[in-house]
Design an enzyme around this catalytic site. Structure first.
Site, PDB file in Angstrom:
ATOM      1  N   GLY A  90     109.344  68.849 -64.343  1.00  0.00           N
ATOM      2  CA  GLY A  90     110.471  69.524 -65.002  1.00  0.00           C
ATOM      3  C   GLY A  90     111.762  68.786 -64.747  1.00  0.00           C
ATOM      4  N   ASN A  91     112.868  69.434 -65.060  1.00  0.00           N
ATOM      5  CA  ASN A  91     114.169  68.829 -64.785  1.00  0.00           C
ATOM      6  C   ASN A  91     115.162  69.924 -64.413  1.00  0.00           C
ATOM      7  OD1 ASN A  91     115.709  69.691 -67.270  1.00  0.00           O
ATOM      8  ND2 ASN A  91     113.980  68.641 -68.223  1.00  0.00           N
ATOM      9  N   ARG A  92     116.395  69.540 -64.139  1.00  0.00           N
ATOM     10  CA  ARG A  92     117.365  70.479 -63.556  1.00  0.00           C
ATOM     11  C   ARG A  92     118.121  71.323 -64.582  1.00  0.00           C
ATOM     12  NH1 ARG A  92     121.161  66.702 -60.875  1.00  0.00           N
ATOM     13  NH2 ARG A  92     122.411  68.588 -60.708  1.00  0.00           N
TER      14      ARG A  92
END
Ligand code: PMT
Length: 416
Positions: free
Chosen positions: A219-221
């Site tokens: 995933g990412n932030r």
């Protein structure tokens, strides 16, 4: 004085006037009169507390319209949301500490609170309460939350209060509240702030998740905040908004239709299915460029050692939209660029490569802007060579500036 009834006229403006339970409720009749004299159509919602201080007949006599008080009346017409949706501006005069608390927390237990929760117009509150209540940390915190959300708080003044007390907490005079209403309306621009009325806008938000196994993902932030702010503001400016959201805890903004997705491929399917039906697509989502070629069917076991993960490319949704559109000016395509180095250079290359009209560039190496936080600082580039910087501001304010650029583009795409 500025704000006299004929300056500026409110001809045809639909004003929702909420009157809550404070001694200053009697002054709301004067505010109603100023609004009516300026040409506004005033709908009064009188809470039970307000009705202890002033009667509905007073407002009906002044406005020539029925006063509403109960959420359980006329259910079939959806009164609990209809008044809020129809209003051009809402003003609560006086606004008690309890009213501020309810609005700050989104509580909706009477007609005024349901109405305001459904309102997408500017909201003006004129707080009125005893000094200790106004200065209580809970009320201060509620006022800050509301102000950050774009609600206009006018006052309170300092002066005589009920029961012989004096200090901060006195409601502003009706003329001052009138002025706050006209200012809030003027701030919405020449189209009354509804410069996206009749436009269909699709917005993507949040970070996609690419499964490794049933419990883990790449995933990412991205928190979704930037995209949700865009959706909220676009809806407030009259657009029909579809929001395609990757996993996030954020609540759907009022008036926005939301579709939840998880992976880049889900998002690709959802966006492509709608691309011909909309006027604008804003791609604020942080989409994973790669995904594990295969997600393990069962949870990966630590004792079997580190798994070898092969990554494969996800579809590039924005680039595909650019290609699919060809020479057609619609939909207007707004991409984002999340960069950490040689920001402008990389962004210009991205603008050309993806075939977007506008690119919103953020330096995500900053700690006070970009991913997760409440604020952003962006550079707006367009394919005609336009360039504008938006200084650090709330994501809501940044969303306003992005949509200003979208409106300009919508009005003159053929020049591109
Ligand atoms: O969600 P927040 O916490 O509020 O943070 C906001 C944000 C930093 C996520 C947002 O402002 C932002 O920059 N979003 C875009 C992030 C991103 O994916 O940037 P990119 O430079 O990798 O991609 C460029 C553009 O192509 C983006 O519009 C992206 O949506 C799109 N893209 C990227 C990859 C892909 N496979 N398909 C795409 O459509």
């Amino acid at each position: 004085m500025a704000g006299a009834p004929e300056d500026p006229p409110l001809d045809g403006t639909r004003v929702l006037l909420g009157v809550t339970g404070g001694i200053a409720a009697y002054k709301a009749a004067l505010l109603a009169r100023l609004l009516v004299q300026a040409g506004a159509r005033v709908d009064v919602v009188l809470t039970r507390g307000g009705a202890h201080f002033v009667g509905a007949a007073t407002f009906e006599g002044i406005t020539g319209r029925a006063v509403r008080g109960e959420v359980w009346e006329d259910i079939a017409s959806g009164t609990h949301v209809a008044l809020g949706r129809a209003a051009d501006v809402a003003v609560v005069y006086p606004a008690t500490a309890h009213t501020l608390a309810k609005l700050a927390h989104g509580l909706a237990d009477d007609l005024l609170s349901t109405t305001l929760l459904a309102a997408t117009c500017p909201v003006v509150l004129a707080p009125a309460m005893h000094t200790e209540m106004w200065q209580h940390p809970a009320t201060r915190a509620n006022a800050v939350v509301l102000a950050e959300r774009g609600v206009v708080l006018v006052g309170p003044d300092e002066g005589e209060l009920m029961g012989g007390d004096a200090g901060p907490g006195r409601v502003v005079e009706p003329e001052m509240a009138f002025e706050a209403v006209t200012t809030a309306l003027a701030a919405r621009g020449p189209a009354g702030g509804r410069d996206l009325a009749g436009r269909r806008v699709l917005i993507t938000a949040g970070g996609t998740r690419e499964p490794l196994d049933p419990v883990r993902y790449l995933g990412n932030r991205s928190s979704g905040r930037m995209g949700f702010a865009l959706a909220a503001v676009a809806a407030e400016r009259g657009a029909e908004v579809e929001l395609i959201a990757a996993p996030t805890e954020l609540a759907t903004p009022p008036g926005v239709t939301r579709t939840d997705v998880v992976t880049a491929r889900d998002m690709h399917t959802a966006v492509m299915a709608r691309r011909r039906a909309v006027d604008v697509i804003v791609k604020a989502a942080a989409v994973a460029d790669f995904r594990p070629e295969q997600a393990a069917p069962g949870k990966l076991k630590k004792d079997r050692g580190a798994p070898a993960v092969t990554l494969v490319a996800n579809p590039d949704i924005l680039a595909e939209l650019g290609t699919a559109r060809g020479a057609d000016p619609r939909p207007v395509l707004v991409g984002f660029a999340a960069e950490t180095d040689a920001v402008e250079e990389h962004a210009r290359a991205k603008l050309a490569a993806k075939g977007a009209d506008l690119l919103v560039v953020n330096d995500v190496s900053a700690t006070d802007a970009g991913f997760e936080v409440e604020d952003n600082r962006v550079l707006l580039l367009d394919r005609r060579g336009g360039r504008a910087e938006v200084a650090l501001a709330s994501k809501r304010t940044v969303a306003e500036r992005i949509l200003d650029a979208v409106v300009v583009w919508l009005d003159a795409p053929e020049q591109g």
